[in-house]
Every structure is written in structure tokens, then in C-alpha cells.
Design an enzyme around this catalytic site. Structure first.
Site, PDB file in Angstrom:
ATOM      1  N   CYS A  74       4.666  12.779  -5.025  1.00  0.00           N
ATOM      2  CA  CYS A  74       4.039  11.476  -4.803  1.00  0.00           C
ATOM      3  C   CYS A  74       4.392  10.604  -5.993  1.00  0.00           C
ATOM      4  O   CYS A  74       4.181  11.005  -7.149  1.00  0.00           O
ATOM      5  CB  CYS A  74       2.526  11.654  -4.711  1.00  0.00           C
ATOM      6  SG  CYS A  74       1.608  10.108  -4.703  1.00  0.00           S
TER       7      CYS A  74
ATOM      8  N   HIS B  52       6.462   8.579   1.285  1.00  0.00           N
ATOM      9  CA  HIS B  52       6.231   8.314   2.718  1.00  0.00           C
ATOM     10  C   HIS B  52       7.431   7.588   3.346  1.00  0.00           C
ATOM     11  O   HIS B  52       7.683   7.729   4.539  1.00  0.00           O
ATOM     12  CB  HIS B  52       4.986   7.439   2.910  1.00  0.00           C
ATOM     13  CG  HIS B  52       3.689   8.194   2.862  1.00  0.00           C
ATOM     14  ND1 HIS B  52       3.179   8.715   1.697  1.00  0.00           N
ATOM     15  CD2 HIS B  52       2.801   8.511   3.844  1.00  0.00           C
ATOM     16  CE1 HIS B  52       2.019   9.313   1.959  1.00  0.00           C
ATOM     17  NE2 HIS B  52       1.775   9.212   3.253  1.00  0.00           N
TER      18      HIS B  52
ATOM     19  N   GLY C 183      -1.898   4.941  -3.417  1.00  0.00           N
ATOM     20  CA  GLY C 183      -1.128   3.784  -3.909  1.00  0.00           C
ATOM     21  C   GLY C 183      -1.908   2.506  -4.092  1.00  0.00           C
ATOM     22  O   GLY C 183      -1.423   1.564  -4.704  1.00  0.00           O
TER      23      GLY C 183
ATOM     24  N   GLU D 153       1.661   7.110   8.138  1.00  0.00           N
ATOM     25  CA  GLU D 153       0.542   8.021   8.434  1.00  0.00           C
ATOM     26  C   GLU D 153       0.104   7.904   9.893  1.00  0.00           C
ATOM     27  O   GLU D 153      -0.433   8.843  10.465  1.00  0.00           O
ATOM     28  CB  GLU D 153      -0.645   7.731   7.505  1.00  0.00           C
ATOM     29  CG  GLU D 153      -0.454   8.230   6.077  1.00  0.00           C
ATOM     30  CD  GLU D 153      -0.515   9.758   5.940  1.00  0.00           C
ATOM     31  OE1 GLU D 153      -1.191  10.420   6.739  1.00  0.00           O
ATOM     32  OE2 GLU D 153       0.139  10.292   5.007  1.00  0.00           O
TER      33      GLU D 153
ATOM     34  N   ASP E 156       0.757  15.770  -2.351  1.00  0.00           N
ATOM     35  CA  ASP E 156       0.831  14.327  -2.108  1.00  0.00           C
ATOM     36  C   ASP E 156      -0.509  13.924  -1.499  1.00  0.00           C
ATOM     37  O   ASP E 156      -1.337  14.790  -1.168  1.00  0.00           O
ATOM     38  CB  ASP E 156       1.976  14.010  -1.127  1.00  0.00           C
ATOM     39  CG  ASP E 156       2.075  12.523  -0.804  1.00  0.00           C
ATOM     40  OD1 ASP E 156       1.970  11.700  -1.740  1.00  0.00           O
ATOM     41  OD2 ASP E 156       2.245  12.161   0.372  1.00  0.00           O
ATOM     42  N   SER E 157      -0.694  12.627  -1.316  1.00  0.00           N
ATOM     43  CA  SER E 157      -1.930  12.162  -0.673  1.00  0.00           C
ATOM     44  C   SER E 157      -1.949  12.508   0.816  1.00  0.00           C
ATOM     45  O   SER E 157      -3.015  12.655   1.401  1.00  0.00           O
ATOM     46  CB  SER E 157      -2.051  10.647  -0.848  1.00  0.00           C
ATOM     47  OG  SER E 157      -0.904  10.020  -0.305  1.00  0.00           O
TER      48      SER E 157
ATOM     49  N   CYS F  39       8.359   5.727  -2.769  1.00  0.00           N
ATOM     50  CA  CYS F  39       7.138   6.323  -2.203  1.00  0.00           C
ATOM     51  C   CYS F  39       7.630   7.392  -1.244  1.00  0.00           C
ATOM     52  O   CYS F  39       8.522   7.130  -0.422  1.00  0.00           O
ATOM     53  CB  CYS F  39       6.324   5.269  -1.467  1.00  0.00           C
ATOM     54  SG  CYS F  39       4.962   5.970  -0.508  1.00  0.00           S
TER      55      CYS F  39
HETATM   56  N1  DGL Z   1       3.380   9.186  -1.014  1.00  0.00           N
HETATM   57  C1  DGL Z   1       2.775   8.560  -2.126  1.00  0.00           C
HETATM   58  C2  DGL Z   1       3.791   7.953  -3.073  1.00  0.00           C
HETATM   59  O1  DGL Z   1       4.885   8.475  -3.153  1.00  0.00           O
HETATM   60  C3  DGL Z   1       1.604   7.655  -1.981  1.00  0.00           C
HETATM   61  C4  DGL Z   1       1.121   7.158  -0.719  1.00  0.00           C
HETATM   62  C5  DGL Z   1      -0.285   6.656  -0.883  1.00  0.00           C
HETATM   63  O2  DGL Z   1      -1.171   7.512  -0.829  1.00  0.00           O
HETATM   64  O3  DGL Z   1      -0.477   5.456  -1.115  1.00  0.00           O
HETATM   65  O4  DGL Z   1       3.509   7.021  -3.770  1.00  0.00           O
END
Ligand code: DGL
Length: 282
Positions: free
Chosen positions: A81, A193, A50, A159, A17-18, A191
Site C-alpha cells: 500500500c 488499487h 488514502g 473496491e 493493504d487496506s 496506489c
Molecule cells: N492501496 C492503497 C495505496 O496503495 C490505498 C488505498 C486506500 O485505502 O485509500 O495507497
């Protein structure tokens, strides 16, 4: 008498993931497959994904997967992600490694639980723009309506470790006001996150007296992997109940990431951690 011969494969499963978002998926995978070895790549140097264009995300995803294949000898990759999963059909990989994205399992879980067939999607701008969820939902049932709302402020909050409190509630209220909840009974957290602020989301849902199921892809993705083990698409590590290993790889400074990771997963304290530079690696 025929003896069933099982092949085992000790190579790790790569998950990326990011940033910390994919840990919500990794956690579910470790719970389901504790004997497997995992390598988690958090591309913190290039976060967020994103808000990037599909072409940039394609480049990152290709590089991440190639790195995991060539340098970590993985047997399968989980794209933990959503923003990255939306571009999977647009990239060409050098290997025929099994790749698991989060969109289809998330859509399936929402489809299975929704009665009204009106489903909400909260996701990054990139994921909303690619329309992968509405397409996946329509493939399952053409009568489904998907209400997509980009929620770009949620990734920085997660984050930052801001998972509850007044600021989170204010931002959530902003996105609740942008979402048409009339007759909507299911909300996809599109997402990885967002599950970190799930309890704050549930609190607002409760306050607003809404009846909404919250879905994220992690559980359904673990089911996909389980199916892949059964179909021998991916071989299990072993039949023994020995606990597998976890390596964490980051592309930028680690202390904040580790702080957040350990806040949720204290048992990962002794996991191996390494800083990598994807630009130095071919
Ligand atoms: N966790 C990621 C997702 O599911 C992206 C978060 C990001 O880097 O913008 O889209």
C-alpha cells in the site's frame, strides 16, 4: 571440498493493504516466489487509508505489522500500500523484521524508463501529501520533475469492482485533464488499487494519442525481495519446487472482497480465509 549450507525459513511473508489493492502486489510475489507461504491482510474495516491523516495511517500500519509478527509469525512484511508505505520511516517497530515498502521500487522503475525526466504520479491524497515519490525520484536524479495528482475517486471504483466502462472512463478523463502531459513520458500508478484499472487507463492514453509508460511498483518490489533472498536478509522457504500456501485475513465482511479477488485470481478459490478483529488482539 566445501559444502554450501543453506538455511531455509518456512515462515510466511506478510503482505497487507487496506483492501483489494495489495492483491496486485501479492499476485506478482506469488508468480516470482511460488514456493513461499504468504499471509495477506486486507484491512477492509478501516479502508480507505488514502484519505486519512499520517498519524492515523501510522497507527494502522504499526498495528497491522505487530499483528502479523505476533500472531502469524511472519519472516518479512511487504507493505503493499503506497499510503501506508509513506509513513514507514515515521514508525517504530518492536521487531527488526525486514520491511519492504512500495515507494522506492516504484520510483526506481519510473526513473529507469523515463527519458524526458518528467514523471507523473497518480496516487491517493495521503501519498501525494507526504511527497515520498518526488523525494525518492529526486534522490535518484535531482533533475527529475514529478507531477503529482491526487485521484481519490479511483479506490472506491476499484473496491466496487468497476474496472471498466463509461463511469471509469469519465473519472479517468477527469484526472487526465488535471495532469500536465506535456513532455511527460511516464506515469506512476502510486496506489496499489490502480493496476486493476490499468487497461482502462491504457485505453484513454491510446485515445488521446499520448506516449506514456505506465509503472506500478509490484514488479520492482519483487526484484527487491529477490535481492533480499540473495543477500540472506530473508531466507527462502525451501529449494524444492513445492507450491507455498496462501492465507487471506480480513478485518471486515469478506464476501465482496472474495468476489473481487476470485474475479482476478480464480486459482485462489481454495485459499484459507479468516476474519480478524485487530482491536481484540494485543
Ligand atoms: N492501496 C492503497 C495505496 O496503495 C490505498 C488505498 C486506500 O485505502 O485509500 O495507497
Amino acid at each position: 571440498m566445501s559444502l554450501e549450507i543453506k538455511n531455509f525459513d518456512p515462515r510466511p511473508i506478510g503482505v497487507f493493504d487496506s483492501g483489494v489493492g495489495g492483491l496486485s502486489v501479492l499476485n506478482q510475489l506469488i508468480n516470482h516466489f511460488p514456493e513461499e507461504n504468504f499471509v495477506y491482510l486486507g484491512d477492509t474495516a478501516r479502508l480507505p487509508y488514502g484519505s486519512k491523516s499520517p498519524l492515523t495511517i501510522q497507527k494502522y500500519v504499526t498495528q497491522n505489522i505487530n499483528y502479523l509478527v505476533r500472531h502469524q509469525q511472519i519472516k518479512a512484511v511487504v507493505v503493499a500500500c503506497n499510503s501506508a508505505s509513506t509513513v514507514l520511516s515515521q514508525i517504530q517497530l518492536a521487531s527488526d523484521l525486514p520491511v519492504f515498502g512500495v515507494i522506492k521500487p516504484g520510483a526506481r522503475a519510473a526513473f529507469q524508463i523515463s527519458k524526458t525526466k518528467k514523471i507523473g504520479l497518480w496516487a491517493t491524497r495521503a501519498t501525494v501529501k507526504q511527497e515520498s515519490y518526488p523525494k525518492a525520484l529526486k534522490d535518484l536524479d535531482s533533475t527529475i520533475t514529478c507531477i503529482s495528482v491526487p485521484c481519490p475517486l479511483l479506490v472506491p471504483l476499484v473496491e466496487e469492482g468497476l474496472w471498466q466502462g463509461d463511469i471509469v472512463d469519465a473519472v479517468l478523463n477527469h484526472y487526465f485533464n488535471q495532469t500536465d502531459f506535456n513532455n511527460l513520458d511516464t506515469l506512476i500508478l502510486g496506489c496499489t488499487h490502480y493496476p486493476f484499472i490499468k487497461s482502462s487507463i491504457e485505453k484513454v492514453i491510446h485515445k488521446k494519442n499520448l506516449k506514456v509508460n505506465i509503472i506500478d511498483s509490484a514488479l520492482a518490489l519483487a526484484e527487491d525481495l529477490s535481492q533480499a533472498f540473495k543477500n540472506n536478509l530473508v531466507q527462502k522457504n525451501s529449494s524444492a519446487l513445492k507450491k507455498g500456501s496462501l492465507s487471506l485475513l480480513l478485518t471486515d465482511e469478506a464476501s465482496h472482497f472474495m468476489e473481487l479477488a476470485l474475479k482476478t485470481f480464480p486459482s485462489w478459490e481454495n485459499s484459507k480465509f479468516q476474519l480478524i478483529d485487530l482491536n481484540q488482539i494485543v
